[in-house]
Design a protein around this motif. Structure first.
Motif, PDB file in Angstrom:
ATOM      1  N   GLU A  74      15.665  -0.513  63.848  1.00 37.18           N
ATOM      2  CA  GLU A  74      14.829   0.133  62.836  1.00 37.18           C
ATOM      3  C   GLU A  74      14.155   1.374  63.395  1.00 37.18           C
ATOM      4  N   HIS A  78      14.908   5.892  62.643  1.00 40.84           N
ATOM      5  CA  HIS A  78      13.975   7.007  62.463  1.00 40.84           C
ATOM      6  C   HIS A  78      14.145   8.067  63.553  1.00 40.84           C
ATOM      7  N   SER A 183      -2.002   8.951  58.268  1.00 43.07           N
ATOM      8  CA  SER A 183      -0.607   8.546  58.380  1.00 43.07           C
ATOM      9  C   SER A 183       0.305   9.738  58.618  1.00 43.07           C
ATOM     10  N   THR A 186       5.138  10.491  59.107  1.00 41.26           N
ATOM     11  CA  THR A 186       5.752   9.757  60.210  1.00 41.26           C
ATOM     12  C   THR A 186       5.801   8.273  59.899  1.00 41.26           C
ATOM     13  N   PRO A 187       6.849   7.576  60.290  1.00 38.50           N
ATOM     14  CA  PRO A 187       6.902   6.126  60.093  1.00 38.50           C
ATOM     15  C   PRO A 187       6.065   5.374  61.123  1.00 38.50           C
ATOM     16  N   HIS A 188       5.558   6.076  62.129  1.00 39.93           N
ATOM     17  CA  HIS A 188       4.766   5.438  63.187  1.00 39.93           C
ATOM     18  C   HIS A 188       3.511   6.273  63.421  1.00 39.93           C
TER      19      HIS A 188
END
Length: 307
Positions: A74, A78, A183, A186-188
């Motif tokens: 996962e 990204h 946030s 970005t997914p992180h």
């Protein structure tokens, strides 16, 4: 005194772990940033110890490994970073790799960067995390410029262990800005994480803290290059140098191994160079320059890289 070197205006602190997938996926950005700031800042790595010695063992190691392999996939979706087709296990401990990485710093910055890179590649290219001292030392034994005997002495010394203990503690004193960062795109996003023992917080990995006389700026999580540049420029305008792409063969010689995202960020012109060596993974290739291919664990006769 005339002729003395000018002290760096800024310190860049990289909170990381050799076995962290988000840190591995940030390598294209960090390699570019180190190149842009070379000779202009003090760059310091702090090893957080993502997998600690006192973590409870998994009741079902096979199930835990399968879950963690999916998590790495996962993350790789990204970051586009390579990951091994088969992960042998979840790392038992980050201590061995962190001790070896910290010990390598005594032999020079370039050697330390190369050693850390090899340690990352054990899990994300080979699928065999360097989670024992023997495995960590074996992974870096042929790194150019490293004195293997000295590295073994230093990695097993109390002095280096104290340095990593200090890193462990520093990583658990996050600045206020990362307690609930925006946030962003970005997914992180990198909000500080609760420690496994529930006693406090630690930096999410990776996190970069830029510090100078004018204050500090935190860039947590997986972020685009422009955010790191902005953090540096806010504290020291004009410090970040342009990083034009190097010719393909020169970029590969400089960095010794390049992932696809890295070669797109750092190399220009036709790809691959004619003498590049390719190691395939489940998420794209790792490219090796000829001298690295001669000694890299992925190309040793006993290696079983994902292909």
């Amino acid at each position: 005194m005339s002729g003395d070197p000018v002290a760096p205006r800024l310190e860049v602190v990289e909170y990381t772990d050799p076995l962290c997938p988000w840190a591995w996926g940030s390598e294209p950005t960090f390699r570019r940033l180190r190149q842009a700031l070379e000779g202009r800042v003090r760059w310091r790595r702090v090893y957080c110890i993502l997998f600690d010695d006192d973590d409870d063992p998994a009741p079902d190691p096979a199930a835990e490994t399968a879950w963690y392999a999916r998590y790495i996939e996962e993350v790789g979706a990204h970051t586009r970073a390579p990951y091994a087709a088969r992960l042998s296990r979840v790392a038992a401990s980050s201590w061995p790799a962190s001790l070896v990485a910290k010990a390598a710093e005594a032999q020079g910055e370039e050697e330390a960067v190369r050693a850390l890179r090899r340690l990352r590649e054990t899990v994300f290219v080979l699928g065999e995390p360097a989670d024992t001292l023997d495995l960590a030392l074996s992974a870096v034994r042929d790194v150019p410029g490293l004195d293997a005997a000295r590295l073994h002495r230093d990695a097993t010394s109390e002095a280096v262990r104290e340095k990593v203990l200090a890193d462990h503690a520093e990583a658990r004193r996050p600045v206020a800005e990362v307690l609930a960062p925006p946030s962003g795109d970005t997914p992180h996003p990198g909000a500080a994480k609760e420690t496994d023992d529930g006693t406090g917080l630690r930096y999410a990995l990776p996190t970069v803290l830029v510090r100078g006389e004018a204050g500090h700026r935190a860039v947590p999580g997986w972020r685009p290059y422009r955010e790191y540049v902005a953090a540096v420029e806010e504290l020291s305008p004009g410090l970040v140098a342009p990083v034009p792409p190097l010719p393909a063969n020169e970029a590969l010689r400089r960095h010794r191994t390049l992932t696809e995202p890295e070669r797109r960020a750092l190399a220009g012109g036709p790809w691959p160079p004619p003498d590049a060596d390719r190691v395939d993974t489940a998420n794209g290739p790792l490219w090796l320059c000829p001298s690295e291919a001669e000694v890299h664990p992925a190309t040793r006769p006993t290696a079983t890289p994902a292909r």
